[in-house]
Design an enzyme around this catalytic site. Structure first.
Site, PDB file in Angstrom:
ATOM      1  N   HIS A  71      56.575  29.837  20.654  1.00 42.70           N
ATOM      2  CA  HIS A  71      55.639  31.097  20.841  1.00 42.70           C
ATOM      3  C   HIS A  71      56.737  32.232  20.350  1.00 42.70           C
ATOM      4  O   HIS A  71      58.389  31.483  20.873  1.00 42.70           O
ATOM      5  CB  HIS A  71      55.513  31.067  21.864  1.00 42.70           C
ATOM      6  CG  HIS A  71      54.317  29.598  23.138  1.00 42.70           C
ATOM      7  ND1 HIS A  71      53.024  29.841  22.635  1.00 42.70           N
ATOM      8  CD2 HIS A  71      54.234  28.785  23.924  1.00 42.70           C
ATOM      9  CE1 HIS A  71      52.168  29.463  23.495  1.00 42.70           C
ATOM     10  NE2 HIS A  71      52.562  27.925  23.861  1.00 42.70           N
ATOM     11  N   CYS A 107      51.542  25.495  19.443  1.00 45.57           N
ATOM     12  CA  CYS A 107      51.444  25.051  21.161  1.00 45.57           C
ATOM     13  C   CYS A 107      50.195  24.173  20.695  1.00 45.57           C
ATOM     14  O   CYS A 107      50.114  22.953  19.813  1.00 45.57           O
ATOM     15  CB  CYS A 107      51.907  25.702  21.626  1.00 45.57           C
ATOM     16  SG  CYS A 107      52.490  24.949  23.470  1.00 45.57           S
TER      17      CYS A 107
END
Length: 483
Positions: free
Chosen positions: A424, A327
């Site tokens: 994630h 991310c």
């Protein structure tokens, strides 16, 4: 409502254990936290985001997380301001004084969620935030006694004996609270005791005599706590043994976010996850440098450089080491990060680490989604979630290493040693984790991460059952008044 005599006394874990305990007794139970402050968020079944601690508590109840479980989530973006998430969606970015002005509106939002939950369940277990003893914050409070008063719920106070001074914690809270709040607290418990609990019998009597609150018991230290997803990044601990480890170095960014990516790795006996504090260099013997998510990519790029970690990462790559960015960490690996609309602060563009031939542009729309896919190198199925702003493009995205919902995802350097992605939760997928660790020269010894978390929740439930007066605790629950 479970409130704490201070921060990090174990409220989240106590609530998770009680959720599992009463669920096992056949009740329909839900967790609730009116206001949470955390950059460790979870995607919900209704397409929003809440604090990850409430997601774990939902798991303890055997249900999917929902935005009503944490109606107000504060995600710090700077030392003076935070993004405010209401009912799972961005409400505003506010400084502390402006947030105080918004509290009456936000209290109404929390009560909406609370009463929606109450319509269809047997029991709600509420988690406070910080401590009610912060009486300077009592006016307009929506996290502790302000919410308890508005919803008319009884309170149980938790003290942490591990850090010392627990009698002063609890008796001091009694002393500073106004009478109306003091009367709302019905009982107390002591958490994180090490050794012979009978040695604190006199201490329990002193607290009871000085507060007139009912004692619910003393909870010994829960040794399996490390098996549960950590609420604070510094609670991420490894079980690895020196001399028999794969070392993963994780720079502790100032706005580190969604570090639950580390939990499955930390559970592996052959893996050492080392959180590197500011001011320390990244270890030269790391096998992998994992750059985690960030709530403020551009700000944390500057922070990373201020620590000299950019130099350490480049040296690590020259030595042939592996780098993974997730991310915000993925965005940092590219040539530039651009924020033309000033979403994270001043508009403009900053240079990245230049380890991937990609560029990132921030955009207002946040991507929130649970995802499924495949690890291309191994064919292992993966599950995870996306929670980010911005899009990343460039030549190295032509070397994807994941396929998500049928589309290529992620980017890799030519030698495959530097990789990044927006997903994630990858390492909760056992087959993928095994393949990834083998690529680094390690092995996976945890065959079912999900089952190990469930087992830990059951053990936590049994732990609470054995040491607390659960019958008394349940008696204290009161009917929710209709709106």
């Amino acid at each position: 409502m479970i409130q704490g005599a201070g921060s990090n006394v174990g409220k989240s874990m106590v609530v998770a254990g009680l959720c599992r305990l009463f669920t096992k007794r056949g009740l329909t139970v839900r967790p609730f936290k009116p206001q949470n402050m955390s950059n460790n968020a979870a995607v919900t079944s209704d397409g929003g985001e809440i604090g990850r601690a409430q997601a774990l508590q939902a798991l303890a109840c055997g249900v999917a997380p929902h935005t009503d479980m944490n109606p107000v989530l504060l995600k710090p973006e700077s030392d003076v301001g935070a993004q405010v998430i209401v009912h799972g969606k961005r409400f505003a970015t506010l400084k502390a004084r402006d947030y105080a002005k918004a509290k009456p509106e936000l209290l109404a939002k929390t009560l909406e969620s609370f009463h929606r939950l109450a319509e269809s369940v047997d029991l709600i277990i509420i988690e406070g935030a910080g401590s009610p003893a912060e009486i300077n914050l009592r006016k307009g409070d929506i996290a502790n006694m302000g919410f308890a008063e508005a919803a008319n719920v009884p309170v149980i106070l938790v003290g942490d004996i591990d850090r010392g001074g627990v009698i002063a914690q609890i008796v001091g809270t009694h002393c500073v609270l106004p009478e109306s709040d003091r009367c709302r607290i019905k009982a107390f418990m002591i958490n994180k005791f090490r050794g012979d609990v009978t040695l604190f019998d006199e201490g329990m009597s002193e607290i009871t005599d000085r507060t007139d609150w009912a004692p619910l018991g003393v909870l010994p230290w829960f040794s399996d706590a490390w098996r549960l997803p950590a609420e604070d990044v510094m609670d991420v601990t490894s079980t690895a043994r020196a001399g028999d480890v794969l070392k993963i170095a994780v720079p502790k960014l100032s706005r580190i976010a969604n570090f639950d990516d580390l939990d499955p790795l930390a559970m592996e006996p052959g893996v050492s996850v080392e959180i590197i504090e500011p001011g320390r260099p990244l270890p030269a013997d790391a096998d992998l440098v994992l750059i985690p998510g960030s709530k403020s990519t551009i700000g944390d790029l500057a922070f990373l450089r201020a620590q000299g970690w950019d130099i350490d990462i480049l040296a690590h790559v020259r030595r042939g080491g592996h780098v993974l960015g997730i991310c915000g960490g993925y965005q940092m690996l590219g040539h530039t990060v651009s924020d033309p609309d000033g979403i994270e602060g001043a508009n403009g563009s900053v240079p990245g680490l230049g380890l991937l031939d990609v560029e990132t542009t921030m955009a207002p729309l946040k991507r929130l989604a649970d995802v499924q896919g495949v690890h291309l190198a191994s064919g292992a199925a993966i599950t995870g979630y996306e929670i980010h702003i911005g899009s990343t493009t460039g030549t190295d995205t032509d070397r994807p290493w994941l396929q998500i919902e049928g589309a290529s995802a992620g980017a890799s350097s030519q030698d495959g040693k530097v990789q990044g992605c927006y997903i994630h939760g990858l390492f909760t997928s056992d087959a993928f984790r095994r393949s990834y660790l083998e690529k680094l020269g390690g092995t996976s010894q945890v065959n079912d991460y999900g089952a190990s978390v469930e087992t830990a929740l059951d053990a936590l439930s049994d732990h609470l059952e054995a040491h607390l007066d659960i019958a008394k605790l349940f008696e204290l629950a009161e009917e929710v008044e209709p709106t």
